[in-house]
Scaffold this motif. Structure first.
Motif, PDB file in Angstrom:
ATOM      1  N   PHE A   1       7.325  -9.133  -1.106  1.00  0.00           N
ATOM      2  CA  PHE A   1       8.631  -9.272  -1.731  1.00  0.00           C
ATOM      3  C   PHE A   1       8.487  -8.868  -3.187  1.00  0.00           C
ATOM      4  O   PHE A   1       7.678  -9.424  -3.917  1.00  0.00           O
ATOM      5  CB  PHE A   1       9.138 -10.712  -1.616  1.00  0.00           C
ATOM      6  N   GLY A   2       9.240  -7.897  -3.617  1.00  0.00           N
ATOM      7  CA  GLY A   2       9.119  -7.398  -4.983  1.00  0.00           C
ATOM      8  C   GLY A   2       8.020  -6.361  -5.065  1.00  0.00           C
ATOM      9  O   GLY A   2       7.731  -5.660  -4.103  1.00  0.00           O
ATOM     10  N   THR A   3       7.400  -6.280  -6.216  1.00  0.00           N
ATOM     11  CA  THR A   3       6.329  -5.315  -6.430  1.00  0.00           C
ATOM     12  C   THR A   3       5.295  -5.917  -7.366  1.00  0.00           C
ATOM     13  O   THR A   3       5.552  -6.921  -8.028  1.00  0.00           O
ATOM     14  CB  THR A   3       6.894  -4.000  -7.015  1.00  0.00           C
ATOM     15  N   VAL A   4       4.140  -5.311  -7.414  1.00  0.00           N
ATOM     16  CA  VAL A   4       3.105  -5.740  -8.350  1.00  0.00           C
ATOM     17  C   VAL A   4       3.327  -4.965  -9.647  1.00  0.00           C
ATOM     18  O   VAL A   4       3.426  -3.736  -9.635  1.00  0.00           O
ATOM     19  CB  VAL A   4       1.697  -5.465  -7.783  1.00  0.00           C
ATOM     20  N   THR A   5       3.419  -5.681 -10.747  1.00  0.00           N
ATOM     21  CA  THR A   5       3.702  -5.047 -12.034  1.00  0.00           C
ATOM     22  C   THR A   5       2.457  -5.008 -12.912  1.00  0.00           C
ATOM     23  O   THR A   5       1.448  -5.649 -12.611  1.00  0.00           O
ATOM     24  CB  THR A   5       4.804  -5.816 -12.781  1.00  0.00           C
TER      25      THR A   5
ATOM     26  N   GLU B   1      -0.999  -0.693 -21.307  1.00  0.00           N
ATOM     27  CA  GLU B   1      -2.140   0.213 -21.181  1.00  0.00           C
ATOM     28  C   GLU B   1      -2.674   0.265 -19.750  1.00  0.00           C
ATOM     29  O   GLU B   1      -3.738   0.810 -19.507  1.00  0.00           O
ATOM     30  CB  GLU B   1      -3.257  -0.220 -22.139  1.00  0.00           C
ATOM     31  N   ILE B   2      -1.942  -0.310 -18.815  1.00  0.00           N
ATOM     32  CA  ILE B   2      -2.372  -0.333 -17.417  1.00  0.00           C
ATOM     33  C   ILE B   2      -1.541   0.668 -16.628  1.00  0.00           C
ATOM     34  O   ILE B   2      -0.317   0.673 -16.707  1.00  0.00           O
ATOM     35  CB  ILE B   2      -2.214  -1.750 -16.826  1.00  0.00           C
ATOM     36  N   THR B   3      -2.240   1.516 -15.871  1.00  0.00           N
ATOM     37  CA  THR B   3      -1.573   2.499 -15.021  1.00  0.00           C
ATOM     38  C   THR B   3      -1.874   2.149 -13.576  1.00  0.00           C
ATOM     39  O   THR B   3      -3.034   2.092 -13.178  1.00  0.00           O
ATOM     40  CB  THR B   3      -2.099   3.920 -15.315  1.00  0.00           C
ATOM     41  N   LEU B   4      -0.820   1.907 -12.803  1.00  0.00           N
ATOM     42  CA  LEU B   4      -1.033   1.569 -11.409  1.00  0.00           C
ATOM     43  C   LEU B   4       0.000   2.274 -10.545  1.00  0.00           C
ATOM     44  O   LEU B   4       1.089   2.602 -11.009  1.00  0.00           O
ATOM     45  CB  LEU B   4      -0.980   0.056 -11.189  1.00  0.00           C
ATOM     46  N   PRO B   5      -0.350   2.508  -9.281  1.00  0.00           N
ATOM     47  CA  PRO B   5       0.621   3.132  -8.375  1.00  0.00           C
ATOM     48  C   PRO B   5       1.685   2.114  -7.982  1.00  0.00           C
ATOM     49  O   PRO B   5       1.538   0.924  -8.245  1.00  0.00           O
ATOM     50  CB  PRO B   5      -0.241   3.524  -7.168  1.00  0.00           C
ATOM     51  N   GLU B   6       2.742   2.591  -7.353  1.00  0.00           N
ATOM     52  CA  GLU B   6       3.753   1.655  -6.856  1.00  0.00           C
ATOM     53  C   GLU B   6       3.148   0.878  -5.700  1.00  0.00           C
ATOM     54  O   GLU B   6       2.613   1.464  -4.761  1.00  0.00           O
ATOM     55  CB  GLU B   6       5.000   2.406  -6.410  1.00  0.00           C
ATOM     56  N   ILE B   7       3.241  -0.432  -5.794  1.00  0.00           N
ATOM     57  CA  ILE B   7       2.608  -1.288  -4.795  1.00  0.00           C
ATOM     58  C   ILE B   7       3.693  -2.124  -4.127  1.00  0.00           C
ATOM     59  O   ILE B   7       4.327  -2.952  -4.773  1.00  0.00           O
ATOM     60  CB  ILE B   7       1.549  -2.194  -5.449  1.00  0.00           C
ATOM     61  N   HIS B   8       3.883  -1.879  -2.825  1.00  0.00           N
ATOM     62  CA  HIS B   8       4.884  -2.625  -2.062  1.00  0.00           C
ATOM     63  C   HIS B   8       4.289  -3.249  -0.806  1.00  0.00           C
ATOM     64  O   HIS B   8       5.005  -3.835  -0.013  1.00  0.00           O
ATOM     65  CB  HIS B   8       6.051  -1.710  -1.670  1.00  0.00           C
TER      66      HIS B   8
ATOM     67  N   LEU C   1       0.548  -5.177   1.076  1.00  0.00           N
ATOM     68  CA  LEU C   1      -0.740  -5.825   0.872  1.00  0.00           C
ATOM     69  C   LEU C   1      -1.839  -4.778   0.994  1.00  0.00           C
ATOM     70  O   LEU C   1      -1.679  -3.768   1.676  1.00  0.00           O
ATOM     71  CB  LEU C   1      -0.951  -6.918   1.927  1.00  0.00           C
ATOM     72  N   GLY C   2      -2.951  -4.995   0.300  1.00  0.00           N
ATOM     73  CA  GLY C   2      -4.067  -4.064   0.428  1.00  0.00           C
ATOM     74  C   GLY C   2      -4.839  -3.914  -0.867  1.00  0.00           C
ATOM     75  O   GLY C   2      -4.713  -4.711  -1.800  1.00  0.00           O
ATOM     76  N   PHE C   3      -5.645  -2.859  -0.911  1.00  0.00           N
ATOM     77  CA  PHE C   3      -6.496  -2.575  -2.063  1.00  0.00           C
ATOM     78  C   PHE C   3      -5.966  -1.344  -2.789  1.00  0.00           C
ATOM     79  O   PHE C   3      -5.611  -0.347  -2.158  1.00  0.00           O
ATOM     80  CB  PHE C   3      -7.938  -2.315  -1.604  1.00  0.00           C
ATOM     81  N   TYR C   4      -5.960  -1.406  -4.120  1.00  0.00           N
ATOM     82  CA  TYR C   4      -5.435  -0.312  -4.932  1.00  0.00           C
ATOM     83  C   TYR C   4      -6.329  -0.099  -6.147  1.00  0.00           C
ATOM     84  O   TYR C   4      -6.905  -1.044  -6.680  1.00  0.00           O
ATOM     85  CB  TYR C   4      -4.005  -0.622  -5.405  1.00  0.00           C
ATOM     86  N   LYS C   5      -6.428   1.149  -6.593  1.00  0.00           N
ATOM     87  CA  LYS C   5      -7.167   1.488  -7.811  1.00  0.00           C
ATOM     88  C   LYS C   5      -6.203   1.450  -8.992  1.00  0.00           C
ATOM     89  O   LYS C   5      -5.098   1.987  -8.921  1.00  0.00           O
ATOM     90  CB  LYS C   5      -7.783   2.888  -7.718  1.00  0.00           C
ATOM     91  N   VAL C   6      -6.655   0.836 -10.078  1.00  0.00           N
ATOM     92  CA  VAL C   6      -5.840   0.689 -11.279  1.00  0.00           C
ATOM     93  C   VAL C   6      -6.657   1.163 -12.472  1.00  0.00           C
ATOM     94  O   VAL C   6      -7.853   0.871 -12.561  1.00  0.00           O
ATOM     95  CB  VAL C   6      -5.434  -0.792 -11.476  1.00  0.00           C
TER      96      VAL C   6
END
Length: 152
Positions: A95-99, A119-126, A128-133
């Motif tokens: 629900f929502g997104t990770v900011t 200063e944080i760059t992240l992809p759109e996350i909608h 569950l899972g693993f993401y590179k930031v």
């Protein structure tokens, strides 16, 4: 041809130079504007020594900042993975997104180091899972960390 004089700027002057710069200007400009306003000082050996000392101190400060950023990068990459818990629905969607603020808060909780969320760059996350930031710590230093988005 008018003779030019050299002055050392005491403050930043628009379209002329920055504080501590050695510039050549017309004698009238120096005599009637820069010197009376306190924007510049006439060139002497003492003033040049002060300028060199200030530049050396500034260079040392910049090197120290970069070394601190490299140390922070090493610390972040050593930890490697940060967990962010979000409320999830069906099909692993959240629900929502990770900011950026969520990531900055997770890093601060894990390391007690404050990171600017801008200063944080992240992809759109909608989901569950693993993401590179990527976290920019300095103009020349960027750390890449992994975040895990988990269900509450």
């Amino acid at each position: 041809m008018a003779k030019r004089v050299q002055v050392v700027l005491s403050q930043d002057v628009y379209k002329l130079g920055r504080d501590g710069d050695l510039v050549e200007v017309a004698p009238g400009y120096a005599r009637n504007f820069l010197l009376p306003q306190g924007l510049a000082q006439p060139v002497t050996r003492g003033v040049l020594k002060q300028v060199e000392f200030r530049r050396a101190r500034e260079a040392a400060r910049l090197v120290a900042e970069k070394e601190a950023a490299v140390a922070r990068k090493t610390a972040l990459e050593t930890i490697g993975r940060f967990v962010i818990k979000k409320q999830a629905g069906e099909g692993e969607s959240i629900f929502g997104t990770v900011t950026n603020g969520d990531v900055a808060e997770a890093i601060q909780v894990a390391t007690t180091q404050e990171v600017d969320r801008r200063e944080i760059t992240l992809p759109e996350i909608h989901k569950l899972g693993f993401y590179k930031v990527q976290v920019k710590l300095h103009a020349d230093v960027t750390a890449e960390v992994e975040i895990q988005v988990a269900a509450l």
